[in-house]
Design a protein around this motif. Structure first.
Motif, mmCIF file in Angstrom:
data_model
loop_
_atom_site.group_PDB
_atom_site.id
_atom_site.type_symbol
_atom_site.label_atom_id
_atom_site.label_comp_id
_atom_site.label_asym_id
_atom_site.label_seq_id
_atom_site.Cartn_x
_atom_site.Cartn_y
_atom_site.Cartn_z
ATOM 1 N N ALA A 315 0.835 -1.203 0.000
ATOM 2 C CA ALA A 315 0.000 0.000 0.000
ATOM 3 C C ALA A 315 0.869 1.252 0.000
ATOM 4 C CB ALA A 315 -0.927 -0.010 1.212
ATOM 5 N N ARG A 316 1.889 1.257 0.815
ATOM 6 C CA ARG A 316 2.788 2.415 0.888
ATOM 7 C C ARG A 316 3.522 2.621 -0.434
ATOM 8 N NH1 ARG A 316 7.984 2.713 4.955
ATOM 9 N NH2 ARG A 316 8.938 4.596 4.075
ATOM 10 N N ASP A 319 -0.027 2.611 -3.527
ATOM 11 C CA ASP A 319 -1.283 3.370 -3.470
ATOM 12 C C ASP A 319 -1.062 4.815 -3.924
ATOM 13 O OD1 ASP A 319 -2.617 1.169 -2.642
ATOM 14 O OD2 ASP A 319 -3.038 1.871 -0.604
ATOM 15 N N ASP A 320 -2.164 5.445 -4.346
ATOM 16 C CA ASP A 320 -2.154 6.870 -4.738
ATOM 17 C C ASP A 320 -1.293 7.152 -5.957
ATOM 18 O OD1 ASP A 320 -3.797 7.400 -2.518
ATOM 19 O OD2 ASP A 320 -2.043 7.615 -1.224
ATOM 20 N N THR A 323 -2.789 5.472 -12.104
ATOM 21 C CA THR A 323 -2.967 4.124 -12.658
ATOM 22 C C THR A 323 -2.996 4.098 -14.178
ATOM 23 O OG1 THR A 323 -5.364 4.368 -12.418
ATOM 24 C CG2 THR A 323 -4.169 3.292 -10.612
ATOM 25 N N HIS A 343 -2.602 -4.954 -6.701
ATOM 26 C CA HIS A 343 -2.302 -3.523 -6.775
ATOM 27 C C HIS A 343 -2.085 -3.042 -8.212
ATOM 28 C CE1 HIS A 343 -1.678 -4.017 -2.436
ATOM 29 N NE2 HIS A 343 -1.866 -2.717 -2.353
#
Length: 414
Positions: A315-316, A319-320, A323, A343
């Motif tokens: 996630a770290r 994520d963000d 995409t 992911h």
């Protein structure tokens, strides 16, 4: 359960080595003596050195002692594997060779014609001997000894040749392998982008500075756009192996060199090695991501880091992110592919398996990893697993040649 497993493994090891001693030394000699005693000392001593080399590496024994133990101990470990396999294969040959020798001996023996026996008139004729009567003749001891020596000698020659060739293959350095990987989200302008992937160098008491320099020279000769060092760089502390790793400062790529930890870094002081590779000019990606001009490059820590509170954090790292951009992930172990799929990673670069390193170790590696070597697809994510540049334990590879892979990214719009 751990105690049961250890006892079972010990029983298997002892049984296998008793078998080696019997076939190599007891069955090839005519009686007790120096050869049998020397064989027992050789086999027991070889395994004492092998265990001591493993323990010394894990416990951080003085580096001079690790180097003294590593070569004979680890090479004996590999040699034992192939002696055992060759002798087991020889069990199928042994009865065939005995049968052949019996037939040849029978063909070479002249048949004696007995003189006719005079029978008095009226007496019954003497009974002719029946070949089926009685027990078969006992085996010829000299023939049995000859067969044992032929099988043992052949097995020893095959084992030594196999280990010798496999060790030479490691010490000469990895060969370059090239793979093209199409990525749907890669822009046309990035078509042909080259990533040099190297994993499992395993600098340690056997593979040192000279080996590291060969790896660096091989990578630089490919003129990559980016270098990805995918874990298991070392087997030892910065104090002992800092000089061996120094040639990594010479790595050259247009967009730099990046590093993620493998499980062996966590046996060797991962935090110190992260700082050391940073000092050498590599960029450690510790659950982090960097945005390159054409795609995102991310890296996650190895699973072994969980014991120190520094495990993988997808996630770290992922994520963000945007995409719409392609994403390449560096993750040491192939089993991390399932998190990569969740992911939305386009390509994961891994190592860890060594391709099995010592055949038939590839069968065990296949049981523990989704991919042992090469390129495979998992949903919309592709996984490339390198066999690695070095070797752990025995500096030997059989059926799994070492490699440095140039992954050439291809745009589907090109």
């Amino acid at each position: 359960m751990v105690i049961v497993f250890v006892l079972l493994a010990l029983a298997v090891l002892v049984t296998a080595n008793v078998y080696l001693w019997r076939r190599l030394f007891r069955d090839t000699t005519s009686g007790p003596g120096r050869v049998r005693r020397a064989g027992a000392v050789l086999i027991a001593g070889g395994w004492i050195l092998a265990v001591a080399a493993l323990v010394g590496e894990r416990t951080g024994a003085p580096f001079w002692l690790q180097r003294t133990l590593a070569w004979p101990g680890f090479l004996w470990m590999a040699l034992s594997v192939y002696l055992l396999l060759a002798l087991l294969a020889g069990e199928a040959v042994r009865p065939l060779l005995r049968r052949f020798l019996r037939k040849r001996a029978a063909a070479d023996t002249p048949v004696a014609r007995p003189e006719p026996e005079t029978v008095p008139a009226g007496a019954p004729a003497p009974r002719q001997p029946d070949p089926e009567d009685g027990a078969p003749p006992p085996p010829d001891p000299s023939r049995r000894l000859f067969v044992s020596r032929v099988v043992a000698g052949t097995a020893a020659a095959v084992a030594v040749g196999t280990v010798g060739q496999g060790t030479y293959g490691v010490l000469r350095g990895p060969r370059v392998k090239r793979v093209t990987v199409p990525l749907a989200r890669l822009p046309r302008r990035a078509h042909g982008y080259r990533i040099a992937v190297v994993s499992d160098i395993h600098l340690g008491p056997v593979l040192g500075r000279g080996f590291a320099q060969r790896v660096v020279d091989t990578i630089n000769a490919t003129q990559p756009d980016l270098i990805a060092v995918v874990g298991d760089l070392v087997d030892g502390s910065v104090k002992d192996l800092g000089p061996a790793a120094a040639p990594l400062a010479g790595l050259k790529a247009r967009e730099g060199s990046f590093f993620v930890t493998g499980n062996h870094e966590y046996f060797s002081g991962a935090e110190q090695w992260v700082e050391e590779v940073r000092r050498l000019g590599l960029d450690p990606l510790e659950n982090a991501r960097t945005e390159l001009p054409w795609f995102d490059l991310a890296g996650v820590n190895d699973i072994a880091g969980e014991s120190e509170g520094h495990g993988p954090d997808f996630a770290r790292a992922l994520d963000d992110r945007d995409t719409t951009r392609a994403c390449v992930l560096m993750a040491h172990q192939p089993v991390q592919i399932h998190d990569a799929v969740r992911h939305g990673v386009d390509l994961q670069l891994s190592g860890h398996t060594h391709g099995g390193q010592l055949w038939p170790g590839s069968l065990l590696a296949a049981a523990a990893n989704p991919t042992v070597a090469g390129l495979e697809r998992y949903g919309d994510t592709q996984l490339y697993v390198s066999r690695g540049a070095g070797a752990w334990g025995p500096p030997t590879r059989v059926g799994a040649p070492s490699d440095i892979t140039v992954v050439e990214l291809a745009s589907t719009d090109a």
